[in-house]
Write a protein that holds these residues in place. Structure first.
Motif, PDB file in Angstrom:
ATOM      1  N   HIS A  72       0.860  -1.179   0.000  1.00  0.00           N
ATOM      2  CA  HIS A  72       0.000   0.000   0.000  1.00  0.00           C
ATOM      3  C   HIS A  72       0.896   1.227   0.000  1.00  0.00           C
ATOM      4  O   HIS A  72       1.782   1.351   0.848  1.00  0.00           O
ATOM      5  N   PHE A  73       0.694   2.103  -0.958  1.00  0.00           N
ATOM      6  CA  PHE A  73       1.497   3.318  -1.057  1.00  0.00           C
ATOM      7  C   PHE A  73       0.685   4.391  -1.753  1.00  0.00           C
ATOM      8  O   PHE A  73      -0.330   4.120  -2.400  1.00  0.00           O
ATOM      9  N   ARG A  74       1.124   5.586  -1.584  1.00  0.00           N
ATOM     10  CA  ARG A  74       0.440   6.732  -2.189  1.00  0.00           C
ATOM     11  C   ARG A  74       0.529   6.623  -3.716  1.00  0.00           C
ATOM     12  O   ARG A  74       1.595   6.392  -4.272  1.00  0.00           O
ATOM     13  N   GLY A  75      -0.597   6.756  -4.374  1.00  0.00           N
ATOM     14  CA  GLY A  75      -0.637   6.687  -5.833  1.00  0.00           C
ATOM     15  C   GLY A  75      -0.855   5.284  -6.387  1.00  0.00           C
ATOM     16  O   GLY A  75      -0.847   5.105  -7.603  1.00  0.00           O
ATOM     17  N   LYS A  76      -1.036   4.291  -5.514  1.00  0.00           N
ATOM     18  CA  LYS A  76      -1.219   2.911  -5.986  1.00  0.00           C
ATOM     19  C   LYS A  76      -2.457   2.787  -6.877  1.00  0.00           C
ATOM     20  O   LYS A  76      -2.413   2.123  -7.911  1.00  0.00           O
ATOM     21  N   THR A  77      -3.528   3.457  -6.509  1.00  0.00           N
ATOM     22  CA  THR A  77      -4.762   3.389  -7.288  1.00  0.00           C
ATOM     23  C   THR A  77      -4.550   3.952  -8.686  1.00  0.00           C
ATOM     24  O   THR A  77      -5.022   3.383  -9.677  1.00  0.00           O
TER      25      THR A  77
END
Length: 192
Positions: A5-10
């Motif tokens: 899970h990390f920022r920008g994964k979506t």
């Protein structure tokens, strides 16, 4: 990606899956712009291979891989997410490195999903038409694929040849899907 899970994964995953919902000709056009002589990627590839990748069999492969990638990615991601995290944690607790956990625990437990993803990706790539036509063209004995051969046979009025090519691709695709379904069913039965 299935466990991180990390920022920008979506946004990244939406980018990976975009070729699944875009018309293949749009994907082909984007590849043509990205790999053409006027782009830095196209310029770099031309200097590396001493010729443009556009209108070669390599371009057909690239188009097939790009169009099939979302299906492969989604199937692999699902397979990796189904691996029991406790088993991986147990391996780590006895001193296994991340590479050893991947090699000896995760991959053996996810191998059926991985195999299914490669088979589905190959079957999808085999039927690719739009993106392939955009960047590889339809050069007989050089870049012609089964879908473009069917198209040319129909366009020239040769229905019997079109049916022969269509039957070949149907049989290959059916066989590949049959294998995937058998493997999926076995996995489901083993998990019960």
């Amino acid at each position: 990606m299935s466990r991180r899970h990390f920022r920008g994964k979506t946004v990244l995953e939406a980018t990976f899956l975009l070729p699944l919902v875009l018309p293949p000709t749009v994907v082909g056009f984007i590849l043509l712009v990205l790999l053409g002589k006027k782009s830095w990627i196209g310029y770099w590839m031309e200097s590396l291979f001493n010729h443009s990748i556009i209108f070669t069999w390599g371009a057909a492969v690239i188009a097939s891989v790009v169009v099939a990638f979302p299906l492969v990615y989604q199937t692999m991601s699902t397979g990796f997410s189904l691996v029991n995290k406790d088993l991986e944690d147990a391996g780590r607790s006895i001193g296994a490195s991340e590479w050893q956990v991947l090699r000896y625990i995760t991959l053996p437990l996810a191998w059926r999903s991985l195999m299914a993803s490669y088979i589905l990706g190959f079957a999808r790539g085999l039927g690719e038409f739009g993106a392939t036509l955009m960047i590889a063209g339809n050069i007989p004995h050089k870049t012609q694929t089964l879908p473009t051969a069917i198209y040319i046979a129909v366009e020239s009025g040769n229905q019997s040849l079109a049916w022969c090519w269509a039957a070949a691709i149907i049989l290959i695709s059916f066989g590949l899907l049959f294998i995937v379904n058998q493997r999926t069913r076995r996995t489901a039965n083993n998990n019960e």
